[in-house]
Structures are given as C-alpha cells and as structure tokens.
Write a protein that holds these residues in place. Sequence first.
Motif, PDB file in Angstrom:
ATOM      1  N   ARG A   1       0.923  -1.065   0.114  1.00 46.52           N
ATOM      2  CA  ARG A   1       0.207  -0.170  -0.500  1.00 46.52           C
ATOM      3  C   ARG A   1       0.443   0.824  -0.008  1.00 46.52           C
ATOM      4  O   ARG A   1       0.369   1.884  -0.326  1.00 46.52           O
ATOM      5  N   ALA A   2       2.474   1.498   0.258  1.00 47.33           N
ATOM      6  CA  ALA A   2       2.875   1.900   0.420  1.00 47.33           C
ATOM      7  C   ALA A   2       3.642   3.092  -1.048  1.00 47.33           C
ATOM      8  O   ALA A   2       4.243   3.946  -0.996  1.00 47.33           O
ATOM      9  N   LYS A   3       3.111   1.734  -1.967  1.00 46.95           N
ATOM     10  CA  LYS A   3       3.855   2.026  -3.440  1.00 46.95           C
ATOM     11  C   LYS A   3       2.066   3.166  -4.025  1.00 46.95           C
ATOM     12  O   LYS A   3       2.585   3.542  -5.280  1.00 46.95           O
ATOM     13  N   GLU A   4       1.712   2.882  -3.740  1.00 42.86           N
ATOM     14  CA  GLU A   4       0.004   3.491  -3.853  1.00 42.86           C
ATOM     15  C   GLU A   4       0.085   5.337  -4.085  1.00 42.86           C
ATOM     16  O   GLU A   4       0.693   5.635  -3.342  1.00 42.86           O
ATOM     17  N   ARG A   5      -0.089   5.807  -5.363  1.00 40.18           N
ATOM     18  CA  ARG A   5      -0.662   6.837  -5.187  1.00 40.18           C
ATOM     19  C   ARG A   5      -1.548   6.780  -5.162  1.00 40.18           C
ATOM     20  O   ARG A   5      -2.608   6.604  -4.792  1.00 40.18           O
ATOM     21  N   ILE A   6      -2.505   8.603  -4.703  1.00 41.25           N
ATOM     22  CA  ILE A   6      -3.435   8.818  -4.372  1.00 41.25           C
ATOM     23  C   ILE A   6      -4.571   8.579  -5.004  1.00 41.25           C
ATOM     24  O   ILE A   6      -5.474   7.978  -4.301  1.00 41.25           O
ATOM     25  N   PHE A   7      -4.084   8.703  -6.853  1.00 37.91           N
ATOM     26  CA  PHE A   7      -5.421   8.393  -7.603  1.00 37.91           C
ATOM     27  C   PHE A   7      -4.492   7.502  -7.971  1.00 37.91           C
ATOM     28  O   PHE A   7      -3.355   7.681  -9.017  1.00 37.91           O
ATOM     29  N   SER A   8      -5.200   6.237  -7.987  1.00 36.59           N
ATOM     30  CA  SER A   8      -4.496   4.951  -8.601  1.00 36.59           C
ATOM     31  C   SER A   8      -5.047   4.329  -9.705  1.00 36.59           C
ATOM     32  O   SER A   8      -6.062   3.435  -9.727  1.00 36.59           O
ATOM     33  N   VAL A   9      -4.836   4.619 -10.563  1.00 37.06           N
ATOM     34  CA  VAL A   9      -5.450   4.083 -12.012  1.00 37.06           C
ATOM     35  C   VAL A   9      -4.807   2.673 -11.724  1.00 37.06           C
ATOM     36  O   VAL A   9      -4.771   1.785 -12.004  1.00 37.06           O
ATOM     37  N   ARG A  10      -6.435   2.455 -12.680  1.00 32.34           N
ATOM     38  CA  ARG A  10      -6.500   0.656 -13.119  1.00 32.34           C
ATOM     39  C   ARG A  10      -6.897   0.948 -14.478  1.00 32.34           C
ATOM     40  O   ARG A  10      -7.982   1.190 -14.775  1.00 32.34           O
ATOM     41  N   ASP A  11      -6.990  -0.768 -14.693  1.00 34.28           N
ATOM     42  CA  ASP A  11      -7.074  -0.700 -16.363  1.00 34.28           C
ATOM     43  C   ASP A  11      -8.924  -1.708 -16.297  1.00 34.28           C
ATOM     44  O   ASP A  11      -9.856  -2.269 -15.221  1.00 34.28           O
TER      45      ASP A  11
ATOM     46  N   ASP B   1      -0.872  -1.566 -12.158  1.00 36.24           N
ATOM     47  CA  ASP B   1       0.506  -2.127 -12.214  1.00 36.24           C
ATOM     48  C   ASP B   1       1.045  -1.310 -11.549  1.00 36.24           C
ATOM     49  O   ASP B   1       1.143  -0.084 -11.606  1.00 36.24           O
ATOM     50  N   GLU B   2       1.689  -1.818 -10.116  1.00 42.22           N
ATOM     51  CA  GLU B   2       2.738  -0.951  -9.697  1.00 42.22           C
ATOM     52  C   GLU B   2       4.049  -0.442 -10.244  1.00 42.22           C
ATOM     53  O   GLU B   2       3.994   0.610  -9.423  1.00 42.22           O
ATOM     54  N   LYS B   3       4.564  -0.619 -11.456  1.00 42.73           N
ATOM     55  CA  LYS B   3       5.542  -0.438 -12.068  1.00 42.73           C
ATOM     56  C   LYS B   3       5.380   0.304 -12.711  1.00 42.73           C
ATOM     57  O   LYS B   3       5.825   1.161 -13.693  1.00 42.73           O
ATOM     58  N   ASN B   4       3.259   1.202 -13.217  1.00 38.34           N
ATOM     59  CA  ASN B   4       3.838   1.764 -14.264  1.00 38.34           C
ATOM     60  C   ASN B   4       2.634   2.891 -13.788  1.00 38.34           C
ATOM     61  O   ASN B   4       1.529   2.561 -14.268  1.00 38.34           O
TER      62      ASN B   4
ATOM     63  N   ARG C   1       1.077   6.966 -12.304  1.00 36.89           N
ATOM     64  CA  ARG C   1       1.528   8.191 -12.929  1.00 36.89           C
ATOM     65  C   ARG C   1       2.320   8.820 -11.622  1.00 36.89           C
ATOM     66  O   ARG C   1       1.584   8.968 -10.288  1.00 36.89           O
ATOM     67  N   PRO C   2       3.171  10.504 -12.181  1.00 36.96           N
ATOM     68  CA  PRO C   2       4.272  10.884 -11.080  1.00 36.96           C
ATOM     69  C   PRO C   2       2.517  11.653 -10.578  1.00 36.96           C
ATOM     70  O   PRO C   2       2.063  12.423 -10.866  1.00 36.96           O
ATOM     71  N   GLU C   3       2.794  11.840  -8.781  1.00 36.77           N
ATOM     72  CA  GLU C   3       1.899  13.162  -8.882  1.00 36.77           C
ATOM     73  C   GLU C   3       2.511  13.720  -7.573  1.00 36.77           C
ATOM     74  O   GLU C   3       3.502  14.362  -6.753  1.00 36.77           O
ATOM     75  N   LEU C   4       3.180  15.166  -8.344  1.00 32.36           N
ATOM     76  CA  LEU C   4       4.389  16.118  -8.215  1.00 32.36           C
ATOM     77  C   LEU C   4       3.091  17.602  -7.657  1.00 32.36           C
ATOM     78  O   LEU C   4       2.289  17.759  -8.093  1.00 32.36           O
ATOM     79  N   PHE C   5       3.897  18.389  -6.107  1.00 34.26           N
ATOM     80  CA  PHE C   5       3.127  19.575  -6.388  1.00 34.26           C
ATOM     81  C   PHE C   5       1.119  19.248  -6.058  1.00 34.26           C
ATOM     82  O   PHE C   5       1.319  20.047  -6.418  1.00 34.26           O
ATOM     83  N   ASP C   6       1.190  18.138  -5.665  1.00 33.44           N
ATOM     84  CA  ASP C   6      -0.098  18.044  -5.108  1.00 33.44           C
ATOM     85  C   ASP C   6      -0.973  17.702  -6.408  1.00 33.44           C
ATOM     86  O   ASP C   6      -2.215  18.130  -6.522  1.00 33.44           O
ATOM     87  N   HIS C   7      -0.901  17.521  -7.097  1.00 28.47           N
ATOM     88  CA  HIS C   7      -1.348  16.899  -8.803  1.00 28.47           C
ATOM     89  C   HIS C   7      -2.229  16.332  -8.991  1.00 28.47           C
ATOM     90  O   HIS C   7      -1.846  15.109  -9.256  1.00 28.47           O
TER      91      HIS C   7
ATOM     92  N   GLY D   1     -12.806   2.139 -20.066  1.00 25.96           N
ATOM     93  CA  GLY D   1     -13.079   1.247 -18.878  1.00 25.96           C
ATOM     94  C   GLY D   1     -12.273   1.102 -17.565  1.00 25.96           C
ATOM     95  O   GLY D   1     -11.850   0.220 -16.846  1.00 25.96           O
ATOM     96  N   GLN D   2     -10.920   2.230 -18.251  1.00 23.83           N
ATOM     97  CA  GLN D   2     -10.688   2.101 -16.605  1.00 23.83           C
ATOM     98  C   GLN D   2     -11.356   2.738 -15.162  1.00 23.83           C
ATOM     99  O   GLN D   2     -11.734   3.267 -15.852  1.00 23.83           O
ATOM    100  N   ASN D   3     -10.719   3.087 -14.247  1.00 20.71           N
ATOM    101  CA  ASN D   3     -11.132   3.368 -13.386  1.00 20.71           C
ATOM    102  C   ASN D   3     -10.141   3.981 -12.343  1.00 20.71           C
ATOM    103  O   ASN D   3      -8.922   2.731 -12.435  1.00 20.71           O
ATOM    104  N   VAL D   4     -10.441   4.572 -10.765  1.00 21.23           N
ATOM    105  CA  VAL D   4      -9.385   5.146 -10.570  1.00 21.23           C
ATOM    106  C   VAL D   4      -9.750   4.470  -8.660  1.00 21.23           C
ATOM    107  O   VAL D   4     -11.124   4.499  -8.386  1.00 21.23           O
ATOM    108  N   ARG D   5      -8.494   4.077  -8.379  1.00 19.74           N
ATOM    109  CA  ARG D   5      -8.594   4.375  -6.170  1.00 19.74           C
ATOM    110  C   ARG D   5      -8.537   5.063  -5.944  1.00 19.74           C
ATOM    111  O   ARG D   5      -6.850   5.324  -6.732  1.00 19.74           O
TER     112      ARG D   5
END
Length: 312
Positions: free
Chosen positions: A153-163, A169-172, A174-180, A188-192
Amino acid sequence: MEVIDNIKEQVVDVKRITVNPLESEAIYIFREVVAQFEKPVLLFSGGKDSITLVRLAQKAFYPSKIPFPLLHIDTGHNFPETIEFRDRLAEELGVELIVRNVQDSIDQGKVVEEKGKYASRNSLQTTTLLDALEEFKFDAAIGGARRDEEKARAKERIFSVRDDFGQWDEKNQRPELFDHLNGKIDLGQNVRVFPISNWTELDVWSYIQKEGIEIPSIYFAHKRKTFIRDGMIWSAEDDVVHREEDEAVEERLVRFRTVGDMSCTAAVLSDAITIDKVVEEIRASTISERGARIDDKRSEAAMEKRKQQGYF
C-alpha cells in the motif's frame, strides 16, 4: 447517542485554513474527486478508516449532503457490530448505501470458497467488488487504505489507476507532483482514491478522538469468548472461525484494532474502554495493526498480489 454529532459545531469554516494539514489534504482530495470524475463511490466497511472518510466527506461538502453513495462488499463474515453500525450510520446521514455480497459470487460460481483451518473470504471479495464497480459504472472508488499499513500500500498513488480488468500495475504509475492529481482515464479504466493515504493509524485515532466520532463497540475492550491459535486470539462467538477440538475457549478482555473478516482478524488483549485509552495504547504499541490480520501472512507478497488482481 447519535452516530454523528451536530456537524455545524464540528465543520471547519471554509473561509479559513484548517489547522490540521492531513485533514486539509483529505478535503482537497475529496473535492478533486467530485470535480474530476462523473460517478464516484466511497467504499465503506464500518471500520475506523472508512468512518473517518465519511466525516471528512461531510466537511468537504458541507452544508450539502455527501454527493456519492457508500458501497460495502459484504463477505458474510463481518463482525455483527460493524454491520449494525454501518446501517445505522447510513440511515442517520441520509446517504445511499449499496451492499453487494460475496455469497452471491460464490452461488454464481464466480469464486470458490476456501476450506480448512485458515479458510477466509477476504480474497474472494475482489470479484464482488469489480462486479459492483462495473454494475454501477463507478469511475472512482474512494477507500481508507493508508501507506503505513503495509508495504504494498505504500507504493500506491493517491489517484491509483486500474485497467479495464480492475488490475493494478505497480511499476507503471503516474507521478503526483506538487499535489497535482490527474484524474484523466481511458474508456474502461477506473481509479482508486486514497484521501488518508498519508495518515498513520495514530493519526486516525487522534482524529476520531478530537472530533468525538462514534465508532463500533468492537474497537473497545470487552469480554469475549476466544481461543488461541498460532499465538493469536480469535473470536469463538460465532460459527465462522474454524476451531479445532483441542483449541480451548476462554473468556478474555480484548478489543480489535482492525475489523476485517472474523476469519482473518485476531483480537488483542486490552483494557482500553475509551478513545483516550485506545490512543494511549496505540501510541505505545510497537506492532502494526496489520499484525493481527492473518491474511497478510500467507506470503511475503500477499497484499501486493491481491492488489494486482483488483483488491483494494
């Protein structure tokens, strides 16, 4: 006593800065979800983290009601105290509560129930969750996972995309810089979404303490019929947890730090009967709350494998 006290007395005035930076971040995330997604939902289990999310959602959208439903994936092995609390909270808030049952997935032949001493339905709920997200076309599922709980769970982004298969895909990521927070997704995708990702267990309990939030009684010390297995304390007050004949039942004063399935969540010895005592206990603890979750101990990468398959 009502589950939610007068929100007018506890909501932060939107005209001034909130003193708690973690609360401010979470409120910002909630508002970004509603701004960027068409059909979000809040995953709600009746546990302390999802209860905290509900309070944060109230503050984010006050004086309006929470603008999305609550979704509970009911394994059928939940503690009765949390189910009663879940239903009462949803009714008092006037929020839509959607419940989907793992038993239905079993009956439909989509998953096979585990057998034996360590059988659990915890991993089976992934299929039920993915079916529910597809059924209602939810594009963002908000949950209470925190990075301090477990290393996957420490690997997750705040907006974590699922296919489109619900996989992570924990290796792919999105970067989350400056609270963006980038909520753009393909068909078909959704976000956790994890509004309290940066919180710790102590942060959650301290917030519950400060806000005076009601929580299920199971979190407080109470006498319970239990038995010991593998050095852990299991509830013996139901027919869900498998118990061998030589595993003696004894009444103990215990509480639960986390409230997953009865079949995979152990209790801890405790005399903490108030929030203040619980906070003191957590502050002094050297063991993670996930230490009482047997499902995380099946393998070194148990959580990560489940997340890759669509588990929250």
